[in-house]
Design a protein around this motif. Structure first.
Motif, PDB file in Angstrom:
ATOM      1  N   PRO A 172       0.822  -1.222   0.000  1.00 32.25           N
ATOM      2  CA  PRO A 172       0.000   0.000   0.000  1.00 32.25           C
ATOM      3  C   PRO A 172       0.851   1.265   0.000  1.00 32.25           C
ATOM      4  CG  PRO A 172       0.083  -0.892   2.211  1.00 32.25           C
ATOM      5  CD  PRO A 172       0.875  -1.837   1.343  1.00 32.25           C
ATOM      6  N   LEU A 173       1.402   1.611  -1.152  1.00 34.45           N
ATOM      7  CA  LEU A 173       2.341   2.721  -1.245  1.00 34.45           C
ATOM      8  C   LEU A 173       1.709   4.044  -0.823  1.00 34.45           C
ATOM      9  CD1 LEU A 173       5.173   3.595  -2.047  1.00 34.45           C
ATOM     10  CD2 LEU A 173       4.379   3.807  -4.417  1.00 34.45           C
ATOM     11  N   GLU A 174       0.421   4.224  -1.103  1.00 39.21           N
ATOM     12  CA  GLU A 174      -0.250   5.480  -0.756  1.00 39.21           C
ATOM     13  C   GLU A 174      -0.184   5.764   0.741  1.00 39.21           C
ATOM     14  OE1 GLU A 174      -1.625   7.926  -2.372  1.00 39.21           O
ATOM     15  OE2 GLU A 174      -1.228   7.157  -4.386  1.00 39.21           O
ATOM     16  N   GLU A 175      -0.259   4.725   1.553  1.00 34.24           N
ATOM     17  CA  GLU A 175      -0.280   4.916   3.005  1.00 34.24           C
ATOM     18  C   GLU A 175       1.063   5.406   3.541  1.00 34.24           C
ATOM     19  OE1 GLU A 175      -1.929   1.760   5.347  1.00 34.24           O
ATOM     20  OE2 GLU A 175      -3.111   0.991   3.669  1.00 34.24           O
ATOM     21  N   LEU A 176       2.139   5.108   2.836  1.00 34.38           N
ATOM     22  CA  LEU A 176       3.475   5.442   3.344  1.00 34.38           C
ATOM     23  C   LEU A 176       4.168   6.525   2.536  1.00 34.38           C
ATOM     24  CD1 LEU A 176       4.687   1.815   4.149  1.00 34.38           C
ATOM     25  CD2 LEU A 176       4.004   3.566   5.778  1.00 34.38           C
ATOM     26  N   ARG A 177       3.474   7.060   1.542  1.00 29.87           N
ATOM     27  CA  ARG A 177       4.095   8.098   0.709  1.00 29.87           C
ATOM     28  C   ARG A 177       4.506   9.297   1.568  1.00 29.87           C
ATOM     29  NH1 ARG A 177       0.839   8.193  -3.389  1.00 29.87           N
ATOM     30  NH2 ARG A 177       2.298   7.197  -4.846  1.00 29.87           N
ATOM     31  N   GLY A 178       5.751   9.756   1.367  1.00 26.80           N
ATOM     32  CA  GLY A 178       6.249  10.892   2.134  1.00 26.80           C
ATOM     33  C   GLY A 178       6.626  10.573   3.559  1.00 26.80           C
ATOM     34  N   LEU A 179       6.812   9.303   3.888  1.00 29.27           N
ATOM     35  CA  LEU A 179       7.154   8.909   5.262  1.00 29.27           C
ATOM     36  C   LEU A 179       8.475   9.519   5.709  1.00 29.27           C
ATOM     37  CD1 LEU A 179       6.545   7.052   7.748  1.00 29.27           C
ATOM     38  CD2 LEU A 179       7.872   5.284   6.564  1.00 29.27           C
ATOM     39  N   GLN A 180       9.428   9.642   4.813  1.00 32.72           N
ATOM     40  CA  GLN A 180      10.754  10.175   5.099  1.00 32.72           C
ATOM     41  C   GLN A 180      11.447   9.439   6.250  1.00 32.72           C
ATOM     42  OE1 GLN A 180      10.303  14.444   5.684  1.00 32.72           O
ATOM     43  NE2 GLN A 180      10.320  14.811   3.488  1.00 32.72           N
ATOM     44  N   PRO A 181      11.594   8.118   6.129  1.00 36.53           N
ATOM     45  CA  PRO A 181      12.335   7.401   7.176  1.00 36.53           C
ATOM     46  C   PRO A 181      13.808   7.791   7.144  1.00 36.53           C
ATOM     47  CG  PRO A 181      11.940   5.961   5.321  1.00 36.53           C
ATOM     48  CD  PRO A 181      11.193   7.230   5.031  1.00 36.53           C
ATOM     49  N   ASP A 182      14.438   7.695   8.280  1.00 36.76           N
ATOM     50  CA  ASP A 182      15.879   7.942   8.314  1.00 36.76           C
ATOM     51  C   ASP A 182      16.639   6.841   7.582  1.00 36.76           C
ATOM     52  OD1 ASP A 182      16.122  10.350  10.206  1.00 36.76           O
ATOM     53  OD2 ASP A 182      14.802   8.985  11.288  1.00 36.76           O
ATOM     54  N   VAL A 183      16.128   5.613   7.686  1.00 35.88           N
ATOM     55  CA  VAL A 183      16.780   4.467   7.043  1.00 35.88           C
ATOM     56  C   VAL A 183      15.708   3.610   6.370  1.00 35.88           C
ATOM     57  CG1 VAL A 183      18.200   2.402   7.380  1.00 35.88           C
ATOM     58  CG2 VAL A 183      18.608   4.435   8.784  1.00 35.88           C
ATOM     59  N   LEU A 184      15.970   3.233   5.134  1.00 32.02           N
ATOM     60  CA  LEU A 184      15.129   2.278   4.412  1.00 32.02           C
ATOM     61  C   LEU A 184      15.988   1.066   4.066  1.00 32.02           C
ATOM     62  CD1 LEU A 184      12.581   1.380   2.840  1.00 32.02           C
ATOM     63  CD2 LEU A 184      13.492   2.645   0.864  1.00 32.02           C
ATOM     64  N   ILE A 185      15.601  -0.096   4.586  1.00 28.14           N
ATOM     65  CA  ILE A 185      16.274  -1.352   4.253  1.00 28.14           C
ATOM     66  C   ILE A 185      15.376  -2.069   3.260  1.00 28.14           C
ATOM     67  CG2 ILE A 185      17.280  -3.486   5.128  1.00 28.14           C
ATOM     68  CD1 ILE A 185      17.476  -2.176   7.877  1.00 28.14           C
ATOM     69  N   VAL A 186      15.845  -2.181   2.021  1.00 26.18           N
ATOM     70  CA  VAL A 186      14.961  -2.623   0.941  1.00 26.18           C
ATOM     71  C   VAL A 186      15.620  -3.729   0.131  1.00 26.18           C
ATOM     72  CG1 VAL A 186      15.838  -0.831  -0.622  1.00 26.18           C
ATOM     73  CG2 VAL A 186      13.581  -1.817  -1.037  1.00 26.18           C
ATOM     74  N   GLU A 187      14.827  -4.658  -0.353  1.00 26.71           N
ATOM     75  CA  GLU A 187      15.348  -5.725  -1.202  1.00 26.71           C
ATOM     76  C   GLU A 187      15.531  -5.223  -2.631  1.00 26.71           C
ATOM     77  OE1 GLU A 187      13.270  -8.424  -3.271  1.00 26.71           O
ATOM     78  OE2 GLU A 187      11.236  -7.898  -2.629  1.00 26.71           O
ATOM     79  N   GLY A 188      16.435  -5.887  -3.358  1.00 30.56           N
ATOM     80  CA  GLY A 188      16.667  -5.545  -4.764  1.00 30.56           C
ATOM     81  C   GLY A 188      16.828  -6.788  -5.608  1.00 30.56           C
ATOM     82  N   SER A 189      15.905  -7.736  -5.456  1.00 33.60           N
ATOM     83  CA  SER A 189      16.058  -9.063  -6.063  1.00 33.60           C
ATOM     84  C   SER A 189      16.330  -9.026  -7.557  1.00 33.60           C
ATOM     85  CB  SER A 189      14.796  -9.906  -5.798  1.00 33.60           C
ATOM     86  OG  SER A 189      14.631 -10.137  -4.423  1.00 33.60           O
TER      87      SER A 189
END
Length: 567
Positions: A172-189
């Protein structure tokens, strides 16, 4: 300034699994435990390696070490989403061990902040990819005396997928748009690769299976027991190509057990799936066509006499299904960043006088490059830590200029410490070297491009070398060379070149006149050009003459019609 860092026990290269230790101030949070060997987590003082464990989803590469970790530290709290807690026991069930272990993972609700310690809260969001898969938002607020009115946010995506699949709704990208986390740990499969739309992927796969059945071939689909296996089965049950068709679909191994696990979580599946299940059986149905049944072990050797579809574990020995009639089978392998289809093909066909046809298909469960960058640009983090993917694919992501100009990028290896300074000057590391210097030699009838041998050490070289075909075009004043992957060659078809008029013609023994030349590709397993796109005027030491037009056997006159699904 608080201490914020990440220790990597497993970052998902090859089959090693995911396991990260996040340090936020005085707290230690373990993100997933997909290690087959948890010895790096065992401390000499017998103290838990973390204060808290959070599991993103139930796939083995994220969860298989949790049971051993719980047995080593029974008091260590472990949390996940409600659906994940129900699917987790699937990782420890075998054919010989049917008993589920006592529950040890506690459930957290969606989207509700839960405070575990003073100043440390956790919130789960659906991540797509698999039922129950969660993106984990961790918020740490230091005591006022140390860091007034400042909270630190870390978002761990686990495995995520923006697109909705048949069995799972998308992130649900709309719910988190503009969150501005300090750190994003994301997969890149899948690195920076670009995929067709999800529905197009499904239609392409359905078309290939339909063509195989029409050509009187059976189809074997190896799949992961949780996720892909159920996606494939529900696609075959609901796609208009197969509804009402007199086809038997057999489900075997742990994929069948995964279907039973999905039936237990039916209330959590998408509304469309629940509506389907309210009118007919979701999986097991012998009355409605296509029929879906469990495959008894004693019937495996009898398959192939009539066209059917078999979905089974990707790790099982596939020969037990096709060995009686190998020439009547099409094996479709899912395109996986870690899977070398050429290697698996050699293992399957080794020392076999008759061979099944083996091809690959794409039904992605992770985001492609544009999807990954879309997530990052919408969240707007300060630090981005890439994990879970071949190292070359992750290097592609960290080398993207559109990301490097805006974010602090990291792609750590195993057993490394990633410091995550917030609000301080951060020197971006140099982009990984992705360009090579070569030479161009022009002769009378050709142009040769010579590249340094170090280019072959990149895992992506296998993809280019598998076909040996490149496309070259001008882009302004630059000449761009692009490798042509097998999936592009499969879309191209051509007509057979027949030159029977002159027996002395130099084209007499060319590829266009070979019995195994179909769809502009070589289908002779004995040829070094097997499955490659070849020119009709080419030559090969494994040439076999195509039958003369005056031969009476129709199948010999038109060998291409025997394998319509190969195209």
């Amino acid at each position: 300034m608080i201490e914020l860092e990440c220790l990597t026990y497993g970052v998902g290269h090859a089959d090693e699994g995911i396991c990260l230790l996040l340090r936020a101030g005085p707290y230690r949070v373990l993100l997933d435990c997909g290690l087959a060997d948890i010895s790096p987590l065992l401390t000499k003082k017998k103290e838990p390696p973390a204060d808290l464990v959070l599991c993103s989803h139930a796939h083995a590469d994220h969860a298989r070490g949790l049971l051993k970790l719980h047995q080593a530290y029974p008091k260590l709290p472990i949390y996940a989403s409600e659906v994940t807690t129900q699917l987790l026991p699937f990782n420890w069930l075998t054919d010989t061990t049917k008993k589920k272990p006592a529950p040890f993972c506690q459930a957290l609700p969606w989207r509700s902040p839960f405070e575990f310690f003073d100043g440390l809260t956790v919130q789960l969001y659906p991540a797509g990819h698999l039922p129950g898969a969660a993106a984990i938002l961790i918020t740490y607020t230091p005591p006022v005396a140390d860091e007034p009115s400042r909270s630190y946010k870390i978002l761990y995506t686990g495995d995520f997928f923006l697109s909705s699949t048949r069995m799972v709704e998308g992130f649900p990208l709309e719910e988190l748009r503009g969150l501005q986390p300090d750190v994003l740990i994301v997969e890149g499969s899948y690195g920076t690769s670009r995929h067709p739309h999800r529905r197009q992927q499904e239609n392409n796969l359905a078309e290939r299976i339909k063509q195989a059945i029409a050509a009187h071939k059976s189809v074997l689909l190896p799949a992961t027991p949780l996720g892909l296996g159920q996606e494939l089965l529900f696609l075959l049950r609901s796609h208009h190509y197969f509804t009402g068709q007199n086809i038997d679909i057999w489900v075997d191994g742990q994929v069948a057990a995964g279907c039973d696990a999905y039936l237990d979580i039916l209330p959590y599946l998408p509304t469309a799936v629940q509506n389907f299940a309210s009118h007919q059986a979701l999986f097991w149905d012998e009355r409605v066509r296509p029929r879906v049944r469990r495959l008894p072990p004693e019937q495996r050797s009898q398959l192939g006499q009539h066209p059917c579809i078999v979905i089974t574990d990707e790790s099982t020995d596939l020969r037990q299904y096709y060995q009686a009639h190998p020439d009547r089978w099409l094996i479709l392998l899912s395109q996986d960043p870690y899977l070398s289809s050429s290697k698996l093909r050699r293992e399957i066909t080794e020392d076999r006088p008759a061979l099944p046809t083996i091809n690959t298909y794409l039904l992605a469960q992770h985001c492609d490059g544009p999807g990954t960058t879309q997530l990052i640009h919408n969240l707007r983090p300060q630090h981005v830590v890439f994990i879970h993917g071949p190292s070359a694919y992750l290097a592609d992501l960290t080398g993207l200029e559109e990301l490097r100009n805006r974010y602090h990028l990291h792609s750590p290896n195993n057993s490394s410490r990633v410091e995550l300074p917030i609000g301080e000057t951060f020197l971006q590391p140099a982009a990984p070297e992705t360009s090579y210097e070569g030479e161009i030699t022009e002769v009378e009838d050709a142009v040769y491009i010579t590249l340094p041998p170090i280019i072959t050490t990149d895992p992506r070289w296998r993809i280019l070398a598998d076909t040996g075909v490149v496309e070259i075009h001008w882009q302004g004043e630059e000449l761009v060379l692009r490798g042509v992957p097998q999936r592009d060659l499969l879309r191209q078809e051509g007509d057979r070149l027949l030159d029977w008029m002159d027996a002395n013609s130099p084209l007499r023994n060319c590829c266009g006149n070979c019995f195994h030349y179909r769809g502009q590709r070589c289908w002779n397993p004995a040829s070094p050009l097997y499955e490659f796109k070849v020119t009709p005027e080419g030559f090969c030491p494994a040439f076999e003459s195509a039958p003369l037009p005056n031969q009476t056997d129709q199948d010999q006159q038109e060998p291409g019609k025997q394998h319509q699904d190969d195209r």
